[in-house]
Motif scaffolding. Structure first.
Motif, mmCIF file in Angstrom:
data_model
loop_
_atom_site.group_PDB
_atom_site.id
_atom_site.type_symbol
_atom_site.label_atom_id
_atom_site.label_comp_id
_atom_site.label_asym_id
_atom_site.label_seq_id
_atom_site.Cartn_x
_atom_site.Cartn_y
_atom_site.Cartn_z
ATOM 1 N N HIS A 523 0.668 36.045 23.583
ATOM 2 C CA HIS A 523 -0.038 35.597 24.776
ATOM 3 C C HIS A 523 0.255 34.123 24.985
ATOM 4 O O HIS A 523 -0.144 33.278 24.193
ATOM 5 C CB HIS A 523 -1.538 35.827 24.594
ATOM 6 N N VAL A 579 -1.822 30.640 17.610
ATOM 7 C CA VAL A 579 -2.433 31.488 16.589
ATOM 8 C C VAL A 579 -1.318 32.379 16.025
ATOM 9 O O VAL A 579 -0.626 33.061 16.784
ATOM 10 C CB VAL A 579 -3.544 32.356 17.188
ATOM 11 N N MET B 1 8.648 38.656 4.645
ATOM 12 C CA MET B 1 7.405 38.311 5.357
ATOM 13 C C MET B 1 7.748 38.016 6.801
ATOM 14 O O MET B 1 8.683 37.314 7.108
ATOM 15 C CB MET B 1 6.866 37.141 4.575
ATOM 16 N N LYS B 2 6.989 38.625 7.660
ATOM 17 C CA LYS B 2 7.257 38.441 9.097
ATOM 18 C C LYS B 2 5.987 37.914 9.770
ATOM 19 O O LYS B 2 4.951 38.570 9.751
ATOM 20 C CB LYS B 2 7.676 39.794 9.708
ATOM 21 N N VAL B 3 6.101 36.727 10.304
ATOM 22 C CA VAL B 3 4.961 36.137 10.986
ATOM 23 C C VAL B 3 5.015 36.524 12.455
ATOM 24 O O VAL B 3 6.073 36.531 13.065
ATOM 25 C CB VAL B 3 5.003 34.598 10.853
ATOM 26 N N LYS B 4 3.834 36.869 12.993
ATOM 27 C CA LYS B 4 3.811 37.266 14.400
ATOM 28 C C LYS B 4 3.065 36.201 15.211
ATOM 29 O O LYS B 4 2.016 35.723 14.797
ATOM 30 C CB LYS B 4 3.099 38.608 14.525
ATOM 31 N N ILE B 5 3.677 35.830 16.348
ATOM 32 C CA ILE B 5 3.000 34.859 17.213
ATOM 33 C C ILE B 5 2.016 35.601 18.104
ATOM 34 O O ILE B 5 2.405 36.457 18.885
ATOM 35 C CB ILE B 5 4.006 34.095 18.082
ATOM 36 N N ASN B 6 0.759 35.313 17.926
ATOM 37 C CA ASN B 6 -0.249 35.962 18.759
ATOM 38 C C ASN B 6 -0.490 35.200 20.053
ATOM 39 O O ASN B 6 -0.649 35.794 21.106
ATOM 40 C CB ASN B 6 -1.566 36.053 17.999
ATOM 41 N N GLN B 7 -0.605 33.903 19.892
ATOM 42 C CA GLN B 7 -0.884 33.080 21.058
ATOM 43 C C GLN B 7 -0.073 31.816 20.952
ATOM 44 O O GLN B 7 0.166 31.320 19.844
ATOM 45 C CB GLN B 7 -2.355 32.647 21.078
ATOM 46 N N TRP B 8 0.274 31.262 22.087
ATOM 47 C CA TRP B 8 0.918 29.941 22.086
ATOM 48 C C TRP B 8 0.470 29.224 23.344
ATOM 49 O O TRP B 8 0.705 29.708 24.453
ATOM 50 C CB TRP B 8 2.441 30.076 22.041
#
Lengths: 764, 85
Positions: A523, A579, B1-8
């Motif tokens: 988002h 986040v 390990m895979k980091v996911k972007i939730n918000q930016w």
């Protein structure tokens, strides 16, 4: 023929009718013996009616003069007898002056009482004399006045007796004040009124009485207040003393009402005021006021105020009050070790004083003014720092805000802060810090309550005018425009990205209401700022953003520039927040991070260990301080997302330290906020903000000087300085102003007059 | 390990598309600033470009055009003022 005259003689008229030969003498004797009988408290031989007739007859037969003289002689004689008896009974040479005054006073009272009763009766008998003969001769005294006059003469002649009685009266009154009553109050009343009836009250009684009162109360007050300074219970003692004084005022008023001539009340109270309050006023205030204020003893303070108001001595109290507030406040403001509690303490002080003002000092205008002046002085006792701390306090209040308190409470706190803000001279310093904090709250979505923010803004606007808040309002407006832009931007985006978008309307700061759903696409959001509203941030170019972020930003920029063709858009990457969902061995966590933190963390997706230099190279964070702080926030502190090697100390050393991802990280919560160290107020930041304020002030000073010179053309140094001090809104020293004037002279805006060095001329 | 972007959440700052040193030809004030009548720069005090490529504070230019002496000419080159699209 001439007849002889006829002569008629009437025999009966040759002798006028006459009283019997001895009538006058016998009648007068009868009257005098009646008077004597009355004096001896016996019944006269004749009835009162007969006596009255006898007097009337004498008067009708022109014997009034003789009768009056006779009566006068008789009364003189009687009064002399009375005084002889008094002298004999009352003056006891051996008795000490402090002996029980009761019998003596009682004796005089009886004598006076019977004398007046007798004279009244005698006057009734001689009423006809009074009404005719005396009335026709203005120089004569009526029977009553004659008797009093005779009594007064005797009274004045008997100095020893007079003094003895006065002495006894004083002793009796002192005892009365002490709460004892050795003499019946009726007796006291009658004797004091004797002075009034004899017309000797002012000199014969009142003067001595007032002197005596003064001595009595001066002694009393000095006894109460002895050794007051420095004693630990000064507050209690002063409070008790004030209570005592209040009671005394009351008692003396009653005493005056009961015993004294009504004209005596005023001088008596004046003596009382002086002896009990005005004379020891400095001692009372110096020793009593500070502890009473510190203890917030409202009742006692109210009493203090009311009493001093009564004696017209409010000014010393007011001055001391102002000094107390200023000293106390100054101590709070200047306690450099306790900066963090300064604002709270000041608010407490202000609240306490407000309460005291309304409840104890009757909201007296002069006191309100004094309090305001004191606060103005104390809060500006230290330059800039209080302004900064007030802004900081507001920041923390508006941040935590409603999470811990109700709307009403929050509103109250804001009002209190505002009441302090009002006294600040350097409001521009406050504005600079408030703006910086507000920008953080808005950009990082830290604001607890939008309503509270708006309410604070409205308050500032009321306080300082629209100009002051214009920029702050602009910041809110930017956030609103950005939100509208985001709503507008979504459908305009093409292809794959648009398909993935959820149809939700984004929040102002891009944080979705429910961002944790597992398979949602990222988002994104952007806030577009108008440069002049916001604090300036250092540019940070060269950051290597994650591809999807970079792609999104590129698209947004294209969209924005198309919409506003004449504008440039600069990214402030350092202000980005995000986040990230990170899978640790113990479970997934959502981390709220700053841009720098995210960039660093994203590197470690490959599981490799990295050196400082590698990290710097791969993220593009050029600023070493920034990178060190970022690494420290990730590897030290509460949540250790990265493992630092060696781990023996917290401080990051670029040359030797290596970092790796901390797989085994655990934390009780699912969503974590990694506190960024740079968010904390660093000294450097404070310095830059302050510096900016100083620069702004210089511009304002320059502008003001030029404006004034342009308006007046010629101005002497003093005139110009005065005008400047009036027109400038912030505190500044004369030396600084002079410096600016010199600089403007160098820059040819103005010149010194060639003859008068004190005169400036404007140069067009 | 895979980091996911939730918000930016990104932040950008806009400026007018002009050289930093350039000033408004009418009020001689910086474009980053505002016209003399406005208190603060920004959306409320925009710039205006003519087809002749000259740029002014919009308020400054409108004031100029509304005077009779202007004869609707660009104050810089005296050609008829046409606002660029």
């Amino acid at each position: 023929m001439v007849a002889a005259p006829i002569c008629l003689t009437f025999d009966g008229f040759r002798q006028p009718p006459a009283l019997p030969a001895q009538y006058e003498q016998t009648t007068r004797n009868r009257l005098m013996s009646a008077v004597q009988a009355i004096h001896l408290k016996n019944h006269p031989d004749d009835s009162l009616e007969e006596l009255y007739r006898a007097c009337e007859n004498l008067c009708l037969h022109y014997h009034a003069e003789a009768l009056y003289d006779c009566l006068k002689a008789e009364l003189t004689n009687q009064v002399a007898q009375v005084f002889q008896a008094l002298q004999r009974d009352i003056i006891v040479p051996s008795a000490p002056t402090t002996a029980d005054p009761g019998p003596g006073l009682m004796r005089l009272h009886t004598a006076w009482h019977s004398f007046t009763t007798q004279v009244r009766l005698i006057r009734s008998i001689f009423l006809f004399l009074d009404r005719t003969y005396v009335l026709q001769h203005p120089s004569l005294l009526s029977v009553w006045d004659l008797a009093l006059d005779l009594f007064r003469q005797q009274w004045l002649d008997h100095t020893a007796l007079r003094n003895a009685i006065l002495q006894k009266l004083m002793v009796a009154l002192a005892a009365y004040r002490d709460g004892q009553s050795p003499v019946d109050s009726l007796v006291l009343h009658s004797l004091i009124h004797m002075y009034i009836d004899l017309a000797v009250y002012p000199t014969g009684f009142e003067f001595t009485f007032l002197e005596h009162t003064r001595t009595y109360y001066t002694h009393e007050s000095s006894q109460h207040l002895a050794n007051l300074s420095g004693s630990t219970d000064a507050a209690d003692r002063v409070a008790n003393y004030l209570k005592h004084v209040e009671r005394r005022f009351h008692e003396e008023e009653r005493l005056a009402l009961h015993f004294l001539h009504r004209d005596s009340t005023k001088p008596l109270m004046k003596v009382l005021y002086e002896a009990l309050l005005i004379d020891p006023i400095q001692t009372l205030i110096a020793n009593g006021l500070p502890p009473l204020l510190a203890g917030q003893r409202l009742d006692d303070l109210r009493r203090f105020y009311t009493l001093l108001q009564r004696v017209w001595q409010l000014n010393p109290l007011r001055t001391a009050y102002g000094q107390y507030v200023e000293t106390t406040g100054r101590a709070i403001v200047c306690a450099t070790d306790h900066d963090d509690t300064m604002v709270e303490n000041l608010i407490q002080l202000k609240q306490a004083q407000d309460r005291i003002l309304t409840q104890c000092f009757a909201n007296d205008d002069h006191y309100v003014e004094t309090l305001r002046n004191s606060f103005e002085h104390l809060i500006n006792a230290r330059p800039n720092r209080p302004a900064q701390l007030i802004a900081k306090f507001l920041d923390s209040t508006l941040r935590s805000g409603n999470k811990t308190m109700s709307d009403d409470q929050l509103e109250q706190i804001l009002n209190h802060v505002l009441s302090l803000f009002r006294y600040l001279q350097g409001k521009d310093v406050f504005e600079a810090f408030y703006k910086r904090d507000l920008s953080r709250r808005l950009l990082y979505n830290k604001s607890a309550s939008f309503d509270a923010e708006k309410s604070m803004l409205a308050k500032l606007k009321v306080e300082c005018g629209a100009e002051f808040t214009h920029k702050l309002e602009g910041m809110f407006k930017d956030m609103e425009i950005s939100r509208d832009l985001m709503a507008d931007f979504r459908p305009a985006r093409g292809g794959e990205l648009q398909g993935k978008q959820r149809g939700k309307r984004p929040l102002a700061h891009g944080y979705d209401e429910n961002p944790s759903s597992a398979d949602a696409s990222p988002h994104f959001s952007v806030s577009v700022l108008t440069q002049s509203y916001w604090p300036t941030y250092p540019p940070c170019d060269g950051l290597i953003l994650p591809p999807e972020v970079a792609d999104y930003k590129k698209q947004f920029q294209k969209y924005y520039l198309k919409k506003h063709s004449s504008r440039n858009l600069t990214w402030q990457n350092s202000l980005d927040t995000c986040v990230l969902r990170v899978p640790f061995t113990a479970g997934k966590k959502e981390l709220s991070l700053t841009c720098y933190q995210a960039l660093v963390l994203l590197l470690f997706q490959d599981g490799q260990e990295r050196s400082y230099a590698q990290i710097q190279h791969e993220t593009g964070i050029q600023d070493n301080d920034e990178l060190i702080r970022t690494l420290q926030s990730l590897s030290g502190g509460r949540y250790r997302i990265l493992t630092k090697n060696p781990a023996d100390r917290e401080v990051v050393i670029p040359a030797s330290d290596r970092f790796s991802f901390n797989d085994g990280f655990t934390a009780p919560l699912y969503r974590l906020k990694i506190n960024a160290i740079q968010f904390k107020e660093t000294t450097q930041e404070t310095e830059t903000t302050t510096e900016k304020v100083v620069q702004d002030r210089q511009h304002q000073v320059d502008a003001a000087i030029v404006r004034l010179m342009k308006a007046h053309k010629n101005r002497t140094h003093t005139q110009l300085m005065n005008d400047l001090f009036q027109s400038l809104q912030f505190p500044i020293s004369a030396a600084d102003l002079k410096k600016r004037i010199d600089i403007l002279i160098d820059r040819d805006y103005m010149e010194r007059d060639s003859e008068d060095a004190n005169l400036y001329r404007y140069l067009a | 390990m895979k980091v996911k972007i939730n918000q930016w959440a990104g932040v950008a700052v806009w400026k007018w598309c002009v050289e930093d040193e350039e000033v408004c030809g009418i009020c001689r004030g910086a474009f980053d600033g505002c016209c003399p009548d406005c208190k603060l720069p920004g959306d409320d005090c925009p710039l205006i470009w003519g087809e002749c490529k000259h740029c002014f504070h919009m308020h400054c230019l409108l004031k100029w055009i509304s005077t009779e002496a202007s004869q609707q000419l660009c104050p810089m080159d005296r050609r008829p003022w046409v606002t660029a699209a």
